[in-house]
Motif scaffolding. Sequence first.
Motif: not given
Ligand code: G1P
Length: 291
Positions: A130-132, A170-173, A193-195, A206-211, A231-235
Amino acid sequence: MSKRVRTAVFPAGGLGTRFLPATKVIPKEMLALVDKPIIQYGVEEAVASGIEHVIFVTGRGKGAMEDHFDVSFELDATLERKGKRELLEISRKVSSLARVSYVRQKEPMGLGHAVLCAKQLVGDEPFAVILPDDVIDAPRPCIAQMMDVYNERQASVLATMTIEGPSISAYGVLAGAQDATNERLYDCTGMVEKPKFEEAPSKQAIIGRYILTPGIFETLERTGFGAGGELQLTDGILALLATEKVYGYTFEGRRFDAGDKFGMLQATVEFALKREEFGERFRAYLRNLPI
Ligand code: G1P
């Protein structure tokens, strides 16, 4: 037998530069949305979804976060002595939400690195991330929705939403195809990641919730540094796709980027409007603003 998702990892080692100067001393996870630190929304979502163990991946200067989820003896004793029952309840609730563990990420080397720091604490079982910063307002907690998918498919699940236009960068896609039986599900074939906008494989961000299945630890260990030298989680998840299925899931609900000044303003207005104690008063105040 399949394992239940019991643990949630909260990467919280970042510097929070998007919110300076507020985050010069205060961890960004402790910024208040109405009256609660943003990280508490994530922890409450996890607990409401059945998570029993919360792991915070922290770093330097994050002590306030640890204190927040601990017992505050002086505060509780004072509130008790003064007979402030309701406030005492609020304070006690925070420290009894879940079993909490901490691990330090010594250098901010990316989201994938943060998740890898939790390897020993998670063990050999599926877990949530969970990304806070991403606060989600949903009819059913987002992680609970994703657990339903995990339980059915026994594979990693990433929360996604449609993002129109250049801000997708700004996102992983995700790349993938919609599932034949569930229009909220995407069968992933790739992700980046961030294309650049022109190179984004879809509008599914991708939004900040993963299982994630524990296989992610092994793939992260052999993943090199990617976008932004991190080191990207997406990779790591992309590497997992070589041996396991991964699904994107368009969750039901609304996401606010509370780690961003404008996102925090939006979330503050909308969450305040939902709060009974000042919903009507706040609505009237907004209506009367000369704008
Ligand atoms: C992270 C992830 C990204 C994801 C995003 C969602 O990026 O690396 O893949 O799309 O969170 O909030 P950050 O926002 O930390 O740069």
